[in-house]
Design a protein around this motif. Structure first.
Motif, mmCIF file in Angstrom:
data_model
loop_
_atom_site.group_PDB
_atom_site.id
_atom_site.type_symbol
_atom_site.label_atom_id
_atom_site.label_comp_id
_atom_site.label_asym_id
_atom_site.label_seq_id
_atom_site.Cartn_x
_atom_site.Cartn_y
_atom_site.Cartn_z
ATOM 1 N N ASP A 174 0.811 -1.220 0.000
ATOM 2 C CA ASP A 174 0.000 0.000 0.000
ATOM 3 C C ASP A 174 0.841 1.266 0.000
ATOM 4 O O ASP A 174 0.423 2.297 -0.515
ATOM 5 C CB ASP A 174 -0.930 0.023 1.222
ATOM 6 N N ASP A 175 2.024 1.175 0.607
ATOM 7 C CA ASP A 175 2.814 2.393 0.785
ATOM 8 C C ASP A 175 3.805 2.641 -0.342
ATOM 9 O O ASP A 175 4.523 3.644 -0.330
ATOM 10 C CB ASP A 175 3.566 2.346 2.118
ATOM 11 N N GLY A 176 3.862 1.715 -1.330
ATOM 12 C CA GLY A 176 4.783 1.901 -2.443
ATOM 13 C C GLY A 176 6.233 1.623 -2.076
ATOM 14 O O GLY A 176 7.133 1.835 -2.891
ATOM 15 N N ARG A 208 4.294 1.184 -9.030
ATOM 16 C CA ARG A 208 3.886 2.517 -9.503
ATOM 17 C C ARG A 208 2.760 2.453 -10.523
ATOM 18 O O ARG A 208 2.334 3.468 -11.049
ATOM 19 C CB ARG A 208 5.084 3.243 -10.103
ATOM 20 N N GLY A 209 2.305 1.220 -10.834
ATOM 21 C CA GLY A 209 1.145 1.065 -11.706
ATOM 22 C C GLY A 209 1.454 0.619 -13.113
ATOM 23 O O GLY A 209 0.574 0.622 -13.978
ATOM 24 N N LEU A 242 -4.851 -3.126 -8.912
ATOM 25 C CA LEU A 242 -5.420 -1.803 -8.667
ATOM 26 C C LEU A 242 -6.788 -1.915 -8.021
ATOM 27 O O LEU A 242 -7.586 -2.788 -8.373
ATOM 28 C CB LEU A 242 -5.544 -1.020 -9.977
ATOM 29 N N ASP A 243 -7.058 -0.999 -7.071
ATOM 30 C CA ASP A 243 -8.406 -0.955 -6.507
ATOM 31 C C ASP A 243 -9.304 -0.110 -7.400
ATOM 32 O O ASP A 243 -8.883 0.343 -8.479
ATOM 33 C CB ASP A 243 -8.383 -0.428 -5.075
ATOM 34 N N GLN A 247 -5.684 2.946 -7.274
ATOM 35 C CA GLN A 247 -4.551 2.888 -6.361
ATOM 36 C C GLN A 247 -3.957 1.483 -6.360
ATOM 37 O O GLN A 247 -4.677 0.492 -6.283
ATOM 38 C CB GLN A 247 -5.009 3.263 -4.951
ATOM 39 N N ILE A 249 -2.502 -1.650 -4.839
ATOM 40 C CA ILE A 249 -2.537 -2.263 -3.511
ATOM 41 C C ILE A 249 -1.722 -3.554 -3.461
ATOM 42 O O ILE A 249 -1.599 -4.167 -2.409
ATOM 43 C CB ILE A 249 -3.985 -2.538 -3.067
#
Length: 636
Positions: A174-176, A208-209, A242-243, A247, A249
């Motif tokens: 969650d915090d990257g 980072r996605g 991704l949620d 974001q 997760i």
């Protein structure tokens, strides 16, 4: 010149270039099934050159079962039918085509007059598409029945199988910065989960996605990462989870110790499962939060029930007195200190002889503080067996010790947000004093039978009729606890030091007990006031209350007259060893007398031969007195 209907025009150079550039295999034959066109894609698929097959019968080019299937399809096309054949396995072909899949289209080719001049055959390689679909299907089937805790292990196992990967794992982040693996499949078996920092790893960009795929030379892409080199991984595929708000997760990862070739369809399938994994992770988190909330609600319910039981017991228990009565300067100074101390929230230590009203002062401190809307919980440390004091203070869990048949909240949890009054604090065992000191300093503790730390916000008011300083010197009380408790010391004067308040207190108690018993009250006789004022009251206000209660019970008129025997302290035989009268309090006299009567009635309270009739009391009044005096059958 127009050619015969059973012949085809040979394409020009430009047309040939166009046909050769097509990714699909193109084969054109005439009505005699002689090959007239064979593009480069067909050469690649069959391993045959165009110059070797042009003019030959196509059934000779494709031998075996494949040729027999083609003959039937070609004849249907020559009859004017357009034939589409989906997903044909090539496992029955040569070894180099094992595992391949093709899709065929056969359509009639017509000349300028519209007559059928041959067949145009298109061959499309659908192996990667088929593999992606098979992979997706196997993952869907493999994880369809997995729910809850089984889902993530099932997912990584089937993902590794579908991709033929050396390892696969799913992790939350969650915090990257920090990832925690939820399920890890490696070398055809589950491996222990682990945690890692994502900085400098292939996972960093994924968190980072971004979907990241390194088909080979993974170590070269991350030369500074020792873990990558040590793992021996050659290829890596990472897909973010991704949620609904976009974001990240967590992420899905598949890796191999050899180069891989995953196409867009396979990666797309993993992305679909990453979305499902994200949804499952959110669901599991929501489920855990709900379970935690329900557990908290259950704890609050237990706490509320315990508070309710405690408050009911408090309602049923008579306080030593209901109001602070008196005008003596010593008492006035105490009340002024109470007003000052109440608002501070600091720990208060109330010192004074037995019966001076320490609990009443504690109630006044609580009721004038900001905690007045939360409970004031009390515990008489001297009235609890030594082995149960810790449980009473901090609570216990079922099975924590013999006899712990259910969970029990301690007084600290009951008093959370409010005040805890610890009477007779000097009676606490030394081992419990250590734990009490920690709660005073840290506002946290662990109930018996559990390692769960409970945080509380409790103000402590302690009281003692002992000389705690002397107890510290004798090693019976911890010095650090004494100094921590005595932040705000408060000493109550004994009743003999404020004799001017005795008439006021006596009248107050007489009026209250007369009202409770339904008797008229017009005051006290002067003789009674003189007798009361001349007595030293070793039991202080509590002893005065007991004397007045007994006087009202035995009195037959509206004016209370104290019988001379009520202040006798030699009603029971003296101790034989001393030869002098035994000095005992009036409360002890009453306890012994009631206990003696109960013994003669075999502890029968009601009825014509019951103790209440003999004592001239209402049965409920007698029960109240028994509870107050601590009279229990089998223990006098």
């Amino acid at each position: 010149m127009r050619q015969q209907s059973n012949e085809l025009a040979i394409p020009g150079t430009l047309a040939q270039q166009i046909v050769d550039s097509i990714a699909e295999g193109v084969l054109v034959c005439d009505t005699a099934l002689r090959c007239r066109l064979f593009n480069r894609a067909m050469e690649a698929r069959t391993g045959r050159r165009a110059e070797d097959v042009i003019g030959r019968n196509v059934l000779e080019i494709f031998a075996g079962p494949r040729a027999s299937r083609m003959e039937h399809l070609l004849k249907r096309a020559l009859n004017g039918e357009r034939v589409q054949v989906e997903d044909v396995s090539m496992t029955d072909q040569a070894a180099d085509t094992h595992g391949a899949w093709e899709c065929y289209t056969y359509a009639p080719h017509r000349d300028a007059e519209g007559k059928i001049a041959g067949v145009i055959s298109l061959v499309r390689d659908v192996t990667e598409q088929h593999r992606a679909e098979e992979m997706f299907r196997s993952m869907v089937v493999g994880t369809a029945s997995a729910v809850g805790a089984e889902f993530f292990p099932s997912l990584v196992r089937h993902m590794a199988s579908a991709l033929a990967a050396h390892y696969a794992y799913v992790a939350e982040c969650d915090d990257g910065k920090h990832a925690r693996v939820l399920a890890f499949w490696k070398d055809n078996g589950f491996a222990p989960n682990f945690e890692f920092d994502v900085a400098g790893t292939p996972c960093e960009e994924v968190i980072r996605g971004k979907t990241c795929y390194y088909p080979e030379n993974l170590a070269a892409a991350f030369p500074k990462n020792e873990a990558v080199r040590a793992s021996g991984s050659q290829s890596y595929l990472g897909v973010p989870m991704l949620d609904h708000g976009g974001q990240v997760i967590g992420h899905l990862v598949a890796g191999d110790n050899r180069p891989t070739r995953y196409d867009a369809r396979q990666i797309g399938a993993i992305q679909i499962f990453a979305a499902r994994a994200a949804a499952e992770l959110k669901r599991q988190r929501a489920e855990r939060e709900l379970e935690a909330a329900l557990a908290q609600v259950q704890i609050l319910q237990q706490k509320l029930q315990a508070e309710n039981v405690y408050l009911q017991e408090e309602i049923q228990t008579e306080h030593n007195f209901e109001e602070i009565v008196g005008r003596h300067p010593a008492l006035v100074r105490v009340l002024q200190q109470v007003e000052t101390m109440a608002v501070t929230g600091s720990t208060v230590l109330i010192l004074g002889e037995t019966g001076t009203g320490k609990e009443l002062i504690a109630r006044a401190l609580h009721n004038r503080s900001q905690r007045k809307h939360r409970p004031l919980v009390k515990l008489n440390c001297g009235a609890i067996p030594t082995g149960l004091v810790e449980s009473e203070l901090f609570g216990h869990r079922k099975g924590a010790f013999t006899g712990a048949l259910e969970n029990r909240l301690g007084r600290f949890e009951l008093a959370d947000g409010g005040t805890l009054f610890l009477d007779e604090i000097g009676e606490l065992p030394l081992e419990v004093q250590v734990k009490l000191l920690r709660v005073l300093q840290e506002q946290e503790f662990e109930p018996l039978g559990t390692s769960r730390t409970v945080h509380v916000d409790v103000r402590i008011i302690a009281a003692s009729n002992r000389d705690l300083g002397r107890a510290v010197n004798e090693g019976r009380f911890r010095a650090d606890l004494y100094f921590r408790l005595s932040v705000l010391p408060l000493t109550l004067p004994p009743l003999r030091q404020r004799r001017s308040d005795i008439p006021l207190l006596a009248a107050f108690f007489a009026e209250r007990f007369s009202r409770q018993l339904g008797k008229p009250f017009n005051g006290l006789t002067q003789e009674t006031i003189d007798v009361l004022s001349g007595y030293d009251w070793p039991g202080n206000v509590r002893e005065l209350q007991n004397v007045i209660e007994r006087a009202v019970i035995l009195n037959h008129g509206p004016v209370v007259n104290l019988g001379g025997d009520l202040l006798s302290v030699t009603s029971f035989p003296a101790a034989e060893a001393s030869g002098a009268p035994e000095q005992i309090s009036l409360e002890e006299i009453e306890r012994r007398h009631i206990g003696q009567i109960l013994g003669t009635t075999a502890w029968v309270i009601e009825g014509p031969r019951g103790a209440a009739r003999i004592l001239g009391l209402h049965p409920n009044t007698l029960r109240s007195r028994m509870k107050k005096l601590g009279l229990v059958r089998g223990r006098l």
